[in-house]
Design a protein around this motif. Structure first.
Motif, short mmCIF file in Angstrom:
data_model
loop_
_atom_site.label_atom_id
_atom_site.label_comp_id
_atom_site.label_asym_id
_atom_site.label_seq_id
_atom_site.Cartn_x
_atom_site.Cartn_y
_atom_site.Cartn_z
N THR A 14 7.71 -0.72 9.45
CA THR A 14 8.61 0.20 10.14
C THR A 14 8.10 0.48 11.56
OG1 THR A 14 8.94 1.20 7.98
CG2 THR A 14 9.84 2.38 9.87
N GLU A 41 -2.43 2.88 14.92
CA GLU A 41 -2.59 2.55 13.49
C GLU A 41 -4.04 2.84 13.11
OE1 GLU A 41 -1.00 1.50 10.54
OE2 GLU A 41 -3.08 1.69 9.86
N SER A 85 2.79 -1.97 3.62
CA SER A 85 3.40 -3.22 4.07
C SER A 85 2.59 -4.48 3.75
CB SER A 85 3.67 -3.17 5.58
OG SER A 85 4.59 -2.12 5.85
N THR A 112 12.48 -4.68 3.22
CA THR A 112 13.67 -5.44 3.59
C THR A 112 14.49 -4.76 4.68
OG1 THR A 112 13.74 -6.24 1.31
CG2 THR A 112 15.74 -6.55 2.62
C1 LIG Z 1 4.38 -1.80 -5.36
C2 LIG Z 1 5.42 -1.89 -4.31
C3 LIG Z 1 6.26 -3.00 -4.25
C4 LIG Z 1 7.23 -3.09 -3.26
N1 LIG Z 1 8.00 -4.21 -3.22
C5 LIG Z 1 8.92 -4.33 -2.23
C6 LIG Z 1 9.64 -5.53 -2.11
O1 LIG Z 1 9.43 -6.48 -2.85
N2 LIG Z 1 10.57 -5.62 -1.13
C7 LIG Z 1 10.80 -4.58 -0.25
O2 LIG Z 1 11.66 -4.73 0.59
N3 LIG Z 1 10.08 -3.45 -0.33
C8 LIG Z 1 9.14 -3.30 -1.29
N4 LIG Z 1 8.40 -2.15 -1.36
C9 LIG Z 1 8.56 -1.12 -0.35
C10 LIG Z 1 7.91 -1.50 0.97
O3 LIG Z 1 6.67 -2.10 0.77
C11 LIG Z 1 7.70 -0.27 1.84
O4 LIG Z 1 8.89 0.43 1.90
C12 LIG Z 1 7.30 -0.64 3.26
O5 LIG Z 1 6.22 -1.53 3.28
C13 LIG Z 1 6.95 0.62 4.02
O6 LIG Z 1 6.56 0.29 5.33
P1 LIG Z 1 6.12 1.43 6.32
O7 LIG Z 1 5.84 0.78 7.62
O8 LIG Z 1 7.16 2.47 6.32
O9 LIG Z 1 4.83 2.07 5.67
P2 LIG Z 1 3.34 1.50 5.67
O10 LIG Z 1 3.30 0.04 5.59
O11 LIG Z 1 2.59 2.24 4.63
O12 LIG Z 1 2.81 1.88 7.09
C14 LIG Z 1 2.35 3.16 7.44
C15 LIG Z 1 1.12 2.99 8.26
O13 LIG Z 1 0.77 4.22 8.86
C16 LIG Z 1 -0.62 4.26 8.98
N5 LIG Z 1 -1.01 5.65 9.18
C17 LIG Z 1 -0.89 6.68 8.33
N6 LIG Z 1 -1.36 7.82 8.86
C18 LIG Z 1 -1.79 7.51 10.10
C19 LIG Z 1 -2.38 8.28 11.14
N7 LIG Z 1 -2.59 9.58 11.00
N8 LIG Z 1 -2.71 7.64 12.29
C20 LIG Z 1 -2.50 6.31 12.45
N9 LIG Z 1 -1.93 5.55 11.47
C21 LIG Z 1 -1.57 6.14 10.32
C22 LIG Z 1 -1.09 3.68 7.69
O14 LIG Z 1 -2.40 3.20 7.78
C23 LIG Z 1 -0.07 2.58 7.44
O15 LIG Z 1 -0.53 1.31 7.89
C24 LIG Z 1 7.40 -2.05 -2.34
C25 LIG Z 1 6.56 -0.94 -2.39
C26 LIG Z 1 5.57 -0.87 -3.35
C27 LIG Z 1 4.67 0.29 -3.38
#
Ligand SMILES: Cc1cc2nc3c(=O)[nH]c(=O)nc-3n(C[C@H](O)[C@H](O)[C@H](O)COP(=O)(O)OP(=O)(O)OC[C@H]3O[C@@H](n4cnc5c(N)ncnc54)[C@H](O)[C@@H]3O)c2cc1C
Ligand SMILES: Cc1cc2nc3c(=O)[nH]c(=O)nc-3n(C[C@H](O)[C@H](O)[C@H](O)COP(=O)(O)OP(=O)(O)OC[C@H]3O[C@@H](n4cnc5c(N)ncnc54)[C@H](O)[C@@H]3O)c2cc1C
Lengths: 537, 396
Positions: A14, A33, A42, A355
């Motif tokens: 995201t 990050e 992710s 996705t």
């Molecule tokens: C088991 C599992 C299976 C899944 N399978 C699928 C799938 O097959 N297909 C699909 O589409 N989705 C799937 N999902 C959902 C998908 O993985 C997540 O919705 C997506 O990866 C979220 O991305 P994000 O960037 O929002 O969060 P994240 O990837 O968690 O990114 C957030 C980031 O913020 C950082 N952060 C936090 N606090 C701070 C701070 N204070 N300062 C600096 N950095 C910070 C963290 O280190 C992290 O890297 C799955 C989820 C899980 C748990």
């Protein structure tokens, strides 16, 4: 320091998606990050590019978003996606009424499905249970999370976007009900400083409530832990889903030479509670058996867990009960804290799926652009994520390296391939595969080790896949040491790097320690404890 | 009919076979693979024997202390190229150039002379795989601050074609080359090129293993400086040489070795083992003996198989000690799973972990198959395999 108009907290899909989108619109942005990119959820997911079929019944809105994004990403990021297709299979234990409901729901969400006969299905997927009753084909695909996250970051950089890894947002800085910056800590040096900006985007996933909590704003994010297993082999050619209301352990996703099975669902108190447990592994094996009867004969190389950040927008969502993670909507929520809490300059984005990361980024960027008075529209749905790799690089690579690793390397490195290839040309020894399991050349590891955003052995692993293969790093980790050594000012002492790396890998191996994996572990312990005399502190 | 059949030809099985043959027994060793010695550096650790013996179930506690001493003495009498004293450790080098210790080591690996050295010359063979001269140099400087450390790069014509295409040369390949006729001459030439700038010069040589080679030892005895061999990342020449020497010794004493096929099962009669069944070219062949030794190497050797549900001894289904907790969080720290194995009586016969009843009268267990030890935290991998193997051979 005033670096940019927008600060994005979080380098998951995201966050990097937002960084790219804003940068393409000419809005200056800096991403913070706390770990390496894709350090959070992710890199801890199935890697399934949903067709939406899984959500068709329960969450039609989500399903429609998924199919749209599925088609877009296949267009703009084909190198990160393998268009395997997917099946939904009904076993004897799955209700026929649900099947009817599901086919209708897919039609409503415009998800194309087609039924194929069980006999044909068994021919195409010989390891699948012969007891399946009905099989439907859907446009599921698989996505390489690391690759797409890095591709977004690199693309953003080309447009002037910046990111800093190992930088943690400690506190939001507020003046007169307006967020004006972020107090930031460089986790490598311990240095703390303030980054000022006009808008902060909180894309910190499961950590989102920690970020807003620093200025006393509550955010309802539930941490839903899911555990996954990685098998040593490509067991299926396509994604296989159980055709039933979403449950544990019912999706198999093949990636290159491995297969991922998941997932469980359990509410936990913090995003850091991501150690896979033996009970979860057993549960997955037990359920997976229905689709893959020979499951016990296959080697599991690791288990890992991710945390789904679920946003409970609606306070009367039933069941705050720990088992009901799957009943909370997975569609995302964009929270403009100006509207919700009267705090200007802060937007949170929570929930969603991998996705739909691009769509989430688009919505957030639209809102940011509006606030900053920018009229430039979003272009991420049409512009390729990967720059075109020039023909001369393909040619050069094909001359210098064995066939199999070439394309993979070019896709990983993109424009950086040039310097790596030149290095191999200069010194052919660097064309040797340092990681024989994953086919990564010494020159590529050297490049990753010297990148300014690489700080640990684990970062090299994520960038190159070093140590992700069947030897689990026993051999290639050792071979990466001289490359760390050459840049030693950046790294911890070799003993510490090795120990930390091994202990991180161990977390995923512990719950699946049997069979060939256990033998490999014995050898790895012997090599590091005895031959190299690495010791726990 | 054999006097004894030994299943598993690793360190434990081979030592057992040598000792039993020497005692005039007619012995057959059947081994599926080469065992873990070929990965190891060839150095043998015994650990803190007194402390380990005080642990109720440790394999050392099964046998008398003098047996451990006797096993060690025996080994050195067999192989004078190895040296060591019980209770005292010797210093040698890891492949990264940091000092480590072991109880019995090939004499050529002994790093003791470095205490008085003023200059270390690190030989750096061109294109040698898994050899990192810069890291080694720094580690040497930390441990021997009184020394100047010089890296001495060299290349030899035999591997020029490899270098040209960037193909690395492993330590094993270098070591094998030095043992050949042309290699010996070349080694002399290379060493002659090392200039002595101070009288307390010591040369450190990776990818060289002189144990069991008279011509190589002679070359080194003629150099004006001591030469120390380094251990290498697996597979290593040191471990291979020891393994080959053990096999040769066993054969020279009249023992017979059947390699490359595993024993599939053991035919039993009440509390006795009767025959080992081997499948050769698809047909089962039976070998009968009066006694048997099980030295199948535990989890790594293949004698113990672990599935998600259970751990099993693969041949006879002998009951195993299996710890309740399987792992701990620090990978290189204590790991309970490593203690999985067969419990035995003071004669090394397998016993039931619950009742302690002897299960088979004419079967002994040796080496990594025994329960209640972890070679890496107890630091006694070679020690347990050597002494239990020797004792099993003594009793056969
Ligand atoms: C088991 C599992 C299976 C899944 N399978 C699928 C799938 O097959 N297909 C699909 O589409 N989705 C799937 N999902 C959902 C998908 O993985 C997540 O919705 C997506 O990866 C979220 O991305 P994000 O960037 O929002 O969060 P994240 O990837 O968690 O990114 C957030 C980031 O913020 C950082 N952060 C936090 N606090 C701070 C701070 N204070 N300062 C600096 N950095 C910070 C963290 O280190 C992290 O890297 C799955 C989820 C899980 C748990
Ligand atoms: C990388 C490494 C480094 C080491 N470093 C040191 C060190 O520095 N110091 C030290 O003291 N120790 C060291 N060791 C430990 C030491 O080498 C071992 O503890 C010892 O060699 C084990 O000997 P073993 O005979 O018990 O088992 P193994 O060597 O495993 O031999 C078992 C044999 O049984 C065979 N087998 C199994 N099942 C069957 C069957 N059904 N039929 C026939 N044959 C069968 C196997 O193929 C194998 O050949 C090291 C080990 C390794 C792996």
């Amino acid at each position: 320091m005033k670096e940019s108009k927008v600060v994005i907290i979080g380098g998951g899909a995201t966050g990097v998606g937002i960084l790219r989108d804003l940068s393409m619109r000419g809005i200056s942005a800096l991403l913070l990050e706390q770990g390496d990119l894709a350090h959070g959820t992710s890199s801890r997911f199935h890697g399934l590019l949903h067709s939406g079929a899984r959500y068709a019944v329960k969450d039609p809105g989500s399903a429609a978003e998924c199919i749209d994004e599925n088609l877009i990403l296949k267009q703009i990021a084909p190198h990160c996606i393998s268009d395997t297709g997917g099946w939904f299979v009904q076993t004897r234990d799955d209700s026929p009424e649900y099947v009817e409901q599901w086919t209708k729901a897919c039609a409503n969400a415009h998800i194309p499905i087609s039924e194929i006969s069980p006999s044909e299905a068994c021919r195409k997927e010989p390891l699948m249970s012969k007891d399946v009753l009905r099989v439907f084909e859907v446009p599921d695909a698989t996505v390489d999370g690391f690759k797409i996250v890095w591709a977004n970051a690199k693309s953003a950089k080309r447009y002037g976007g910046q990111f800093k890894t190992y930088h943690q947002a400690k506190r939001l800085i507020m003046e007169n009900n307006r967020v004006v910056g972020v107090s930031t800590k460089n986790l490598l040096t311990g240095e703390e400083f303030m980054v000022s900006c006009d808008i902060v985007v909180n894309a910190s996933g499961a950590w989102a409530s920690h970020v807003t909590g620093s200025i006393g704003i509550p955010l309802d994010v539930i941490c839903d832990k899911g555990t996954l297993l990685a098998f040593n082999q490509r067991l299926f050619q396509r994604v296989i889903n159980r055709l039933r209301p979403s449950g544990d352990g019912d999706i198999f996703v093949p990636h290159e030479t491995i297969t991922i099975l998941g997932t469980t669902s359990e509410f936990v108190d913090s995003p850091e509670e991501n150690d896979p447990q033996e009970e979860e592994v057993n549960k997955l094996l037990e359920i997976g058996r229905h689709v893959l009867p020979g499951i016990m004969k296959n080697r599991v190389i690791r288990a890992f867990s991710g945390i789904r950040p679920l946003h409970r927008e609606d306070h009367d969502v039933p069941g705050v009960n720990k088992e009901e993670g799957r009943n909370v909507s997975r569609s995302f929520a964009l929270i403009d804290h100006e509207l919700q809490d009267g705090i200007q300059g802060l937007i949170s984005i929570v929930g969603g799926k991998f996705t739909t990361y691009r769509l989430m980024a688009e919505k957030v960027s639209d809102r940011v652009a509006e606030k900053l008075g920018s009229m430039t529209p979003c272009r991420t749905a049409t512009e390729d994520l990967l720059p075109v790799i020039p023909e001369h690089l393909h040619k050069k690579a094909a001359q210098l390296l064995p066939y199999a690793p070439v394309e993979k390397m070019l896709e990983r490195l993109q424009e950086d391939a040039e310097s790596v290839l030149t290095e191999i040309q200069r010194d052919p020894r660097k064309g040797q595969m340092l990681c024989e399991c994953e086919m990564v050349s010494a020159a590529e590891v050297e490049k990753a080790a010297s990148d300014e955003d690489t700080h640990h052995l684990a970062d090299i692993r994520r960038k190159t896949r070093l140590g992700m293969g069947t030897c689990q790093g026993a051999f290639c980790t050792y071979r990466a040491l001289p490359l760390l050594w050459d840049k030693k000012e950046k790294y911890d002492a070799l003993q510490d790097e090795l120990r930390n790396f091994l202990n991180q890998r161990w977390k995923g191996i512990r719950p699946v320690l049997w069979g060939q994996q256990l033998r490999e572990t014995e050898l790895t312990r012997a090599i590091y404890a005895s031959i190299l005399q690495v010791r726990e502190n | 009919m054999w006097d004894g059949i030994i299943i598993g030809g690793g360190l434990a099985g081979l030592i057992a076979g040598i000792r039993a043959s020497e005692r005039g027994k007619h012995v057959l060793i059947i081994s599926e693979g080469a065992g873990s010695l070929t990965y190891s550096s060839g150095a043998l650790n015994f650990g803190d024997v007194v402390q380990l013996r005080s642990r109720e179930n440790h394999p050392y506690a099964l046998i008398e202390e003098n047996v451990i001493q006797a096993g060690m003495d025996y080994f050195q009498k067999l192989f004078p190229d190895y040296q060591g004293v019980c209770g005292r450790t010797q210093t040698l080098f890891t492949p990264l150039g940091s000092p480590r210790t072991a109880n019995i080591i090939p004499s050529g690996q002994n790093a003791a002379v470095l205490q008085d050295a003023k200059r270390i010359v690190l030989m750096a063979p061109e294109g040698m795989k898994d050899f990192f001269s810069k890291i080694i140099k720094t580690n040497l400087k930390i441990c021997y601050p009184q020394c100047i450390v010089d890296i001495y790069p060299f290349r030899i014509s035999a591997f020029e074609a490899w270098h040209a295409i960037g193909k690395p040369v492993t330590g094993m390949e270098y070591a094998r080359y030095w043992q050949s006729g042309p290699g010996i001459a070349e080694l002399k030439r290379v060493l002659a090129g090392v200039t002595i700038t101070c009288s307390e010069t010591v040369v450190l040589f990776p990818g060289l293993a002189t144990a069991f080679s008279e011509p190589l030892k002679e070359v080194l005895s003629e150099t004006p400086f001591p030469v120390i061999e380094m251990t290498s990342f697996p597979p290593s020449a040191g471990g291979h040489n020891l393994y080959n020497a053990l096999k040769q010794k066993f054969k020279s004493l009249g023992g017979e070795l059947l390699m490359g096929t595993g024993v599939q099962r053991i035919e039993l009669q009440e509390k006795e083992c009767r025959k080992a069944i081997v499948s050769s070219k698809g047909r089962p062949t039976a070998f009968a003996a009066h006694s048997f030794i099980l030295a199948t190497g535990g989890i790594l050797g293949g004698g113990i198989e672990v599935t998600a549900e259970a751990a099993q001894e693969t041949l006879l289904g002998l009951p195993l000690y299996v710890p309740a907790e399987w792992t701990k969080s620090e990978f290189l720290g204590e790991q309970p799973y490593a203690h999985t194995g067969i419990e035995a009586d003071s004669d090394l016969r397998p016993v039931d972990p619950g009742t302690k009843e002897v299960l088979f009268e004419n079967l002994r267990v040796a080496g990594r198959m025994l329960a209640h030890w972890d070679p890496w935290t107890d630091n006694c991998g070679g020690g347990v395999s050597l002494t239990s193997g020797w004792y099993a051979g003594e009793k056969l």
